[in-house]
Scaffold this motif. Sequence first.
Motif, PDB file in Angstrom:
ATOM      1  N   ASP A 343       0.372 -14.029  -6.151  1.00 54.70           N
ATOM      2  CA  ASP A 343      -0.735 -14.378  -7.037  1.00 54.70           C
ATOM      3  C   ASP A 343      -1.252 -13.168  -7.812  1.00 54.70           C
ATOM      4  N   ARG A 344      -0.438 -12.079  -7.838  1.00 58.98           N
ATOM      5  CA  ARG A 344      -0.649 -10.903  -8.665  1.00 58.98           C
ATOM      6  C   ARG A 344      -1.740  -9.960  -8.158  1.00 58.98           C
ATOM      7  N   PHE A 345      -2.206 -10.163  -6.927  1.00 56.94           N
ATOM      8  CA  PHE A 345      -3.079  -9.170  -6.317  1.00 56.94           C
ATOM      9  C   PHE A 345      -2.259  -7.914  -6.019  1.00 56.94           C
ATOM     10  N   THR A 346      -2.891  -6.746  -6.150  1.00 61.95           N
ATOM     11  CA  THR A 346      -2.190  -5.498  -5.871  1.00 61.95           C
ATOM     12  C   THR A 346      -2.995  -4.625  -4.917  1.00 61.95           C
ATOM     13  N   ALA A 347      -2.276  -3.872  -4.108  1.00 58.74           N
ATOM     14  CA  ALA A 347      -2.894  -2.883  -3.208  1.00 58.74           C
ATOM     15  C   ALA A 347      -2.065  -1.614  -3.278  1.00 58.74           C
ATOM     16  N   GLY A 348      -2.739  -0.485  -3.175  1.00 57.02           N
ATOM     17  CA  GLY A 348      -2.041   0.797  -3.219  1.00 57.02           C
ATOM     18  C   GLY A 348      -2.126   1.493  -1.876  1.00 57.02           C
ATOM     19  N   THR A 349      -0.978   1.745  -1.256  1.00 59.97           N
ATOM     20  CA  THR A 349      -0.933   2.376   0.059  1.00 59.97           C
ATOM     21  C   THR A 349      -0.356   3.777  -0.070  1.00 59.97           C
ATOM     22  N   PRO A 350      -1.038   4.790   0.474  1.00 59.25           N
ATOM     23  CA  PRO A 350      -0.501   6.156   0.385  1.00 59.25           C
ATOM     24  C   PRO A 350       0.921   6.215   0.934  1.00 59.25           C
ATOM     25  N   ILE A 351       1.804   6.890   0.219  1.00 57.44           N
ATOM     26  CA  ILE A 351       3.207   6.943   0.599  1.00 57.44           C
ATOM     27  C   ILE A 351       3.382   7.576   1.966  1.00 57.44           C
ATOM     28  N   GLU A 352       2.528   8.548   2.313  1.00 52.77           N
ATOM     29  CA  GLU A 352       2.683   9.226   3.597  1.00 52.77           C
ATOM     30  C   GLU A 352       2.369   8.302   4.769  1.00 52.77           C
ATOM     31  N   ALA A 353       1.490   7.323   4.555  1.00 58.03           N
ATOM     32  CA  ALA A 353       1.182   6.383   5.635  1.00 58.03           C
ATOM     33  C   ALA A 353       2.357   5.446   5.903  1.00 58.03           C
ATOM     34  N   LEU A 354       3.114   5.131   4.869  1.00 62.10           N
ATOM     35  CA  LEU A 354       4.229   4.199   5.025  1.00 62.10           C
ATOM     36  C   LEU A 354       5.503   4.878   5.499  1.00 62.10           C
ATOM     37  N   THR A 355       5.623   6.174   5.272  1.00 61.40           N
ATOM     38  CA  THR A 355       6.825   6.892   5.711  1.00 61.40           C
ATOM     39  C   THR A 355       6.618   7.639   7.015  1.00 61.40           C
ATOM     40  N   ASP A 356       5.402   7.644   7.534  1.00 58.49           N
ATOM     41  CA  ASP A 356       5.077   8.337   8.780  1.00 58.49           C
ATOM     42  C   ASP A 356       5.844   7.699   9.939  1.00 58.49           C
ATOM     43  N   PRO A 357       6.720   8.452  10.631  1.00 55.78           N
ATOM     44  CA  PRO A 357       7.487   7.862  11.740  1.00 55.78           C
ATOM     45  C   PRO A 357       6.618   7.485  12.931  1.00 55.78           C
ATOM     46  N   ASP A 358       5.382   7.982  12.958  1.00 62.02           N
ATOM     47  CA  ASP A 358       4.477   7.680  14.072  1.00 62.02           C
ATOM     48  C   ASP A 358       3.540   6.517  13.762  1.00 62.02           C
ATOM     49  N   ARG A 359       3.657   5.941  12.557  1.00 66.43           N
ATOM     50  CA  ARG A 359       2.775   4.842  12.158  1.00 66.43           C
ATOM     51  C   ARG A 359       3.651   3.654  11.771  1.00 66.43           C
ATOM     52  N   ASP A 360       3.590   2.618  12.542  1.00 66.23           N
ATOM     53  CA  ASP A 360       4.506   1.490  12.346  1.00 66.23           C
ATOM     54  C   ASP A 360       3.971   0.510  11.312  1.00 66.23           C
ATOM     55  N   ALA A 361       3.980   0.923  10.042  1.00 68.30           N
ATOM     56  CA  ALA A 361       3.641   0.009   8.962  1.00 68.30           C
ATOM     57  C   ALA A 361       4.762  -1.015   8.835  1.00 68.30           C
ATOM     58  N   LEU A 362       4.391  -2.298   8.759  1.00 73.05           N
ATOM     59  CA  LEU A 362       5.393  -3.358   8.834  1.00 73.05           C
ATOM     60  C   LEU A 362       5.353  -4.275   7.615  1.00 73.05           C
ATOM     61  N   LEU A 363       6.531  -4.813   7.298  1.00 68.93           N
ATOM     62  CA  LEU A 363       6.620  -6.030   6.496  1.00 68.93           C
ATOM     63  C   LEU A 363       6.693  -7.154   7.511  1.00 68.93           C
ATOM     64  N   ALA A 364       5.536  -7.718   7.836  1.00 66.21           N
ATOM     65  CA  ALA A 364       5.434  -8.649   8.957  1.00 66.21           C
ATOM     66  C   ALA A 364       5.913 -10.039   8.571  1.00 66.21           C
ATOM     67  N   GLU A 375      -2.048 -19.132   5.601  1.00 73.05           N
ATOM     68  CA  GLU A 375      -3.281 -18.463   5.184  1.00 73.05           C
ATOM     69  C   GLU A 375      -3.231 -16.957   5.413  1.00 73.05           C
ATOM     70  N   HIS A 376      -2.314 -16.517   6.242  1.00 71.33           N
ATOM     71  CA  HIS A 376      -2.231 -15.080   6.539  1.00 71.33           C
ATOM     72  C   HIS A 376      -0.980 -14.437   5.942  1.00 71.33           C
ATOM     73  N   GLY A 377      -0.399 -15.096   4.923  1.00 72.69           N
ATOM     74  CA  GLY A 377       0.608 -14.404   4.137  1.00 72.69           C
ATOM     75  C   GLY A 377       2.018 -14.911   4.215  1.00 72.69           C
ATOM     76  N   PHE A 378       2.270 -16.054   4.865  1.00 70.75           N
ATOM     77  CA  PHE A 378       3.642 -16.551   4.953  1.00 70.75           C
ATOM     78  C   PHE A 378       4.291 -16.600   3.575  1.00 70.75           C
ATOM     79  N   PRO A 379       5.529 -16.136   3.457  1.00 71.62           N
ATOM     80  CA  PRO A 379       6.436 -15.761   4.544  1.00 71.62           C
ATOM     81  C   PRO A 379       6.380 -14.284   4.966  1.00 71.62           C
ATOM     82  N   VAL A 380       5.853 -13.386   4.100  1.00 72.71           N
ATOM     83  CA  VAL A 380       5.878 -11.953   4.425  1.00 72.71           C
ATOM     84  C   VAL A 380       4.582 -11.310   3.942  1.00 72.71           C
ATOM     85  N   ARG A 381       4.022 -10.447   4.791  1.00 72.36           N
ATOM     86  CA  ARG A 381       2.862  -9.664   4.410  1.00 72.36           C
ATOM     87  C   ARG A 381       3.031  -8.234   4.895  1.00 72.36           C
ATOM     88  N   MET A 382       2.193  -7.339   4.391  1.00 70.92           N
ATOM     89  CA  MET A 382       2.163  -5.966   4.880  1.00 70.92           C
ATOM     90  C   MET A 382       1.098  -5.814   5.954  1.00 70.92           C
TER      91      MET A 382
END
Length: 532
Positions: A343-364, A375-382
């Motif tokens: 629906d064209r909403f955008t969010a900006g996530t710092p690149i270091e948070a997503l590449t940090d091997p100690d922080r498990d950022a997911l495509l859930a 309601e919580h993002g099916f099929p995929v959310r961050m």
Amino acid sequence: MNRASHRHRLGNTAAVVTALLSVAAALTAGHLVAALTEPRASPHVAVGNVAIDLAPRPVKELAIDLFGTSDKLALLVGMGLVIVLLATAGGLASRRTPLPGSVLITGFGVLGLVAAASRVGPDPLALTAPLAATLAGLGVFGWLHRTAPSVPPDSEAARTEPRRHAEEDGTTGLVGTTSGRRRFLVSGASVALASGAAGTAGQLLGDARGVSRSRKAVELPRPEVEAPPIPEGADFARSGAPSFITPNSEFYRIDTALRVPRVPTSEWRLRVHGMVEREIELTFDELTSRRLLAKPITMTCVSNPVGGSYVSTAEFLGVPVRDLLAEAGVRDGAEQVLSTSVDRFTAGTPIEALTDPDRDALLAVGMNGEPLPVEHGFPVRMVTPGLYGYVSATKWLTDLEVTTWDNRPYWAKRGWALRAPVKTQSRIDRPTGFEKIPAGRITVAGVAWAQHTGVERVEVRVDEGSWRRAELSEPVNKDTWRMWRIDLDLPPGGHTVESRATDRSGYTQTAKRAPTVPDGATGWHSVFFTAR
């Protein structure tokens, strides 16, 4: 005044009914066509989404404060009331000629076209919905205006004739011959039934895109990295704290979607592009065939006030974002990943948070053992541990662009911070505000969070006395909340209890009150109650 003009002069009731039914026909026709072409182009939804986008920040904050997670329902109800008032005014202005009402409906149509174009883009197929709504509204309005019974001329007969007709059929304002009134009532009832059928069909067709069936058909793969069992001592629910895992039905929901996007897995695609060495495009099956990990993660909304309820925990299943970024090859100079929803909403996530091997950022793709709820993002959310959701948790995800901060995301354009680490906070869940409880020994309980740092201790004080250390639940990981409780002996009377948390870095939650804008609220939570 000649006889022809007499035939076109409507009574108040007939004029208002004509206008309201015409607007209903327009909205439901547009909704039906949108379900067949592009759901986001439904006029009511498109205009509502634009209203959300254009609303000043104080208005958004007020809506969340007043209505909480029901803010979108409140907006729809408010829009409905405005439409009813405008339609009523337009109908009354059209008693002698249909021109004012036709102009009003055309204005509604233009507004719907502009709104749909701004949300969907210049897609000719998507614009058929507001066009269909406009044509349906004009057609019904003209038809009912011609069918509606007229009132007598302004004369002695005009003062007596309406009263006589009203006595005959028990109505007021629907005057004219008996056959004329019957014809108008039948026409109006037909429009109402057709509008109801169109609205229902549009809703069913929107649901029939296969989303429910698609979600039921998803078989979540077993994760390569499984979450450790949650220890028994992680939960103080019996003492009045929340359960460690929040059921999906109770997990907070805050987003900008007026109508929940419904995307079946067969239509879902993800594009990874921008400042990368190679672009990646994935289907849902291709995504879920990759390395998956499961992990409990606590999420917090930046709109959560001190002591608020916009914090929940779930076990998410997904693909680490860092795996995709490593495959794409992030170029030097990249600062953020701009994630975009359908629906064209955008969010900006710092690149270091997503590449940090100690922080498990997911495509859930999974949540508490089942596919993501719609309601919580099916099929995929961050899901990105340790960051407020508005910069890190895009639902209904469809695009990841590696870029710089020059490319401003949705909320940054509206004055919120670019970087938004979750702040160390605690909340008192028992007793509740102004509760009356027996004097003597009582248990005070609550929850604390400091995602990606971890909670070290929680302290409680009563009536501004000395701080006492509370018992903490067993830790699960540094990205989840911890429950706390403490037994206190209190005499009868009114009491105020406060809490503060200290995280593993040594930082203690500040007493200084700050609002949610621009990067999250601060302050100690306090509850007043009475022991008796």
